[in-house]
Design a protein around this motif. Structure first.
Motif, PDB file in Angstrom:
ATOM      1  N   SER A 166       4.687   4.049 -13.300  1.00  0.00           N
ATOM      2  CA  SER A 166       4.612   2.607 -13.535  1.00  0.00           C
ATOM      3  C   SER A 166       3.760   2.313 -14.765  1.00  0.00           C
ATOM      4  CB  SER A 166       3.997   1.896 -12.335  1.00  0.00           C
ATOM      5  OG  SER A 166       4.660   2.272 -11.168  1.00  0.00           O
TER       6      SER A 166
ATOM      7  N   TYR B 196      -4.645  -2.223 -11.060  1.00  0.00           N
ATOM      8  CA  TYR B 196      -3.512  -1.549 -10.417  1.00  0.00           C
ATOM      9  C   TYR B 196      -3.954  -0.231  -9.770  1.00  0.00           C
ATOM     10  CZ  TYR B 196       1.060   0.644  -9.934  1.00  0.00           C
ATOM     11  OH  TYR B 196       2.172   1.267  -9.451  1.00  0.00           O
TER      12      TYR B 196
ATOM     13  N   VAL C  75       2.325   5.655  -9.424  1.00  0.00           N
ATOM     14  CA  VAL C  75       1.316   4.978 -10.241  1.00  0.00           C
ATOM     15  C   VAL C  75       1.443   5.423 -11.698  1.00  0.00           C
ATOM     16  CG1 VAL C  75      -1.160   4.770 -10.662  1.00  0.00           C
ATOM     17  CG2 VAL C  75      -0.283   4.644  -8.333  1.00  0.00           C
TER      18      VAL C  75
END
Lengths: 310, 353
Positions: free
Chosen positions: A236, A296, A233
């Motif tokens: 990204s 996200y 995470v």
């Protein structure tokens, strides 16, 4: 001391420590207010003003900056037409940023795994090597890629000299070139958080899953990836966010035609002489990125809790 | 042969050439189906290496590992019907208790309904049904231990390997888990191979024990045999407390340095070490005992027992252990007193080296 007095002393102590906390963070708060929130506010205000003739803005309210994000005004009859070109730029920006994130993950995960499984000494050396590209100016590195892939660049010259092709391959000024450039530039930002996560991963869990009949693929999918998820995470986000606002790489490797949002915004402040539109686009980019991040992170956490009960 | 696991001439060397270390040096051992088998030895004796070879985490340098008579030496761990309870438990922190237990069965490709049903049964077996939805981080050490057990037992392995699983628990919990392990082994009928360095744990839990030292199996046998008939000085010393007496062979038996003759068959002139457990010495000779003169040095009280530290006339130190159940007769003589101990020659064990 009576319990009440003790309580009072405790409360006073807490107030004092809270006051000290504010005092200590004051410099940081001041800088943030002055140099982050302030300019942002200016940009927000500018997006609602009228463009000046030679750039800048004049102090007159106009929603045109925001309308210009999606529509352009017909020069003849002044009607609003959906601006396909803008949508193309937005779509390309999102597409290239997502692809950059995927590519850096595909390349970065094995790299980070390799580094994390080295002995401590070698590990420090590899991490050091990973950071070397940061020592050179981004512009110079990007022009170096340009030098390698342009029509009369190193690759084409070599291929022609070897007789493998007659005409130079068209690599420069394509989406592929932008993608390669961004993947190269942002790869360390993916590798470092992945490394940190894999480094904390207890390798004995691999033995356990291997012992419990898991194939190598199942070990990766069911044990490693869920546990290093925070690193994925973080990596990204660190790659996707700057990719979306990338400016130098698409400019040098994508040319004038393969523009991304960053270049489009710049255009409004220079040749475009439409500061309100540029300001509106900047705010839009900020909001979209913030929303995307929230969604996200939520999804990543949701996936984890689903894994918990599913 | 009814052997679950058989190691044949197994050698495991770490490192290369002259710096290579033989963690296992020609180990051959057979483990019977359905037994509680313990690999016992000090750290570095090779017991964990042998366990890892059986699990498949390491490949032997030479030799074979057989499972139910079939050669599994070349099989990777995920294709061996053998599961491990790790010393660190190695539970999956991102999964719940139930998901941890179900993991192996899911990987085996069992139907969902069966996995769910067996998970429930395994959790009941280790008495963790109430915590099925908990995350691993929310469990105590003892509870984690049970999850690790349930997880390894759930896929119905033919052999369960346990690598010092109780070493992280405190004494009281360890005792409790020892009983629990024994119960699980009897209820499931699965062959257990248990690694420990704790001789008491090995004696109380095992059907048979292999005592290991420096990569070799020193002795294999039932706890009683290992304790009462140790074959060499290492085993006698490692398991429980032992008095060692140097002796020389004579036609009639073994002559101790202090002059006492212990009758038996001996080769004249041969040197030997005799072993005698402290609880087998008596404070005074009884019928059939040999008299053994000694001087009292000091008595140490240790709760259940009192240890008498004595010295023979030839200078050899000796320990005698008396239970404290009978305070009147067990009162130790004062230091410096010369006494005559009773030695039952049948309980003296001659060691091979």
């Amino acid at each position: 001391m009576t319990p009440a007095a003790t309580g009072q002393a405790e409360a006073a102590r807490r107030r004092a420590s809270a006051r000290n906390g504010w005092l200590l963070s004051a410099p940081a708060l001041l800088i943030l207010t002055l140099f982050a929130c302030g300019p942002l506010l200016i940009v927000l205000v500018y997006s609602f003003l009228t463009p000046g003739q030679y750039g800048n803005v004049v102090g007159e309210f106009s929603p045109d900056g925001w309308i210009g994000v999606l529509y352009s005004r017909d020069i003849f009859d002044d009607t609003l037409v959906l601006a396909d070109a803008h949508l193309t730029i937005f779509w390309r920006s999102v597409k290239l940023s997502l692809m950059t994130t995927l590519i850096t993950f595909a390349l970065g995960f094995p790299t980070a795994w390799f580094i994390a499984t080295r002995p401590p000494k070698a590990r420090a050396m590899w991490l050091f090597l990973i950071t070397i590209p940061f020592w050179t100016n981004l512009l110079i590195r990007t022009f170096a890629i340009n030098e390698v892939i342009r029509n009369d660049g190193i690759i084409n010259s070599l291929l022609i000299w070897a007789g493998l092709i007659d005409q130079p391959l068209r690599m420069i000024y394509t989406d592929g070139a932008v993608l390669a450039g961004m993947a190269y530039v942002y790869l360390p930002l993916m590798v470092l958080p992945l490394f940190a996560a894999i480094d904390r991963f207890d390798m004995r869990l691999l033995e356990a899953s291997y012992d419990l009949y898991a194939s190598r693929w199942a070990c990766l999918r069911r044990v490693i990836l869920p546990i290093v998820r925070p690193g994925i995470v973080a990596g990204s986000i660190l790659v996707f966010v700057p990719s979306l606002g990338a400016y130098v790489t698409p400019r040098v490797l994508g040319g004038g035609k393969n523009m991304m949002i960053g270049n489009f915004i710049e255009l409004q402040f220079t040749q475009g002489r439409n500061w309100p539109l540029g300001a509106a686009l900047s705010i839009l980019l900020l909001v979209v990125v913030a929303l995307a991040l929230i969604l996200y992170v939520r999804a990543a956490e949701g996936g984890e809790s689903e894994g918990r009960h599913g | 042969m009814d052997l679950a696991i058989e190691a044949l001439d197994v050698v495991k060397a770490f490192g290369q050439g002259t710096s290579a270390v033989r963690a296992l040096d020609n180990v051959s051992v057979g483990i019977r189906r359905g037994e509680f088998f313990t690999l016992l030895g000090p750290s570095g004796c090779g017991k964990t290496t042998l366990l890892r070879l059986i699990a498949g985490f390491e490949a032997p340098t030479s030799g074979q590992i057989l499972l139910d008579g079939a050669d599994i030496t070349a099989l990777p761990p995920n294709r061996r019907p053998v599961n491990t309870v790790f010393q660190s438990y190695a539970l999956f922190p991102h999964l719940t208790v139930a998901q941890n237990v179900a993991f192996g069965m899911e990987m085996q490709g069992r139907p969902k309904a069966e996995v769910a049903q067996r998970t429930e049964r395994m959790l009941a077996l280790v008495r963790l049904d109430a915590l099925a939805a908990r995350k691993i981080g929310q469990l105590s050490g003892g509870q984690q231990q049970r999850v690790a057990l349930a997880r390894a037992l759930a896929p119905e392995p033919r052999v369960l390997l346990l690598d010092e699983p109780l070493s992280a628990l405190d004494l009281k919990l360890r005792r409790e888990m020892q009983g629990e392990l024994k119960r699980l082994q009897q209820e499931t009928g699965i062959t257990f191979i248990f690694v420990t360095h704790d001789q008491e744990e090995a004696l109380t839990m095992s059907d048979r024990i292999a005592v290991m030292q420096s990569g070799r199996v020193q002795q294999v046998g039932a706890p009683r045999d290992i304790y009462t008939k140790p074959v060499n000085r290492f085993v006698a010393d490692f398991i429980g407390e032992t008095n060692f007496l140097e002796a020389v062979g004579e036609a009639a038996g073994w002559r101790l340095a202090c002059g006492v003759l212990i009758p038996g068959t001996a080769t004249p002139g041969q040197r030997a070490t005799l072993a005698l457990r402290p609880e087998h010495l008596r404070p005074a000779p009884e019928t059939g005992d040999l008299p053994l003169p000694a001087r009292m040095e000091r008595a140490v009280y240790s709760g259940t027992d009192t240890h008498w530290h004595l010295r023979l006339s030839c200078g050899t130190a000796l320990t005698l252990r008396r239970p404290n159940s009978d305070a009147a007769t067990a009162a130790p003589p004062n230091p410096g007193t010369d006494i005559t101990l009773g030695l039952n020659p049948a309980l003296v064990q001659r060691l091979e080296d």
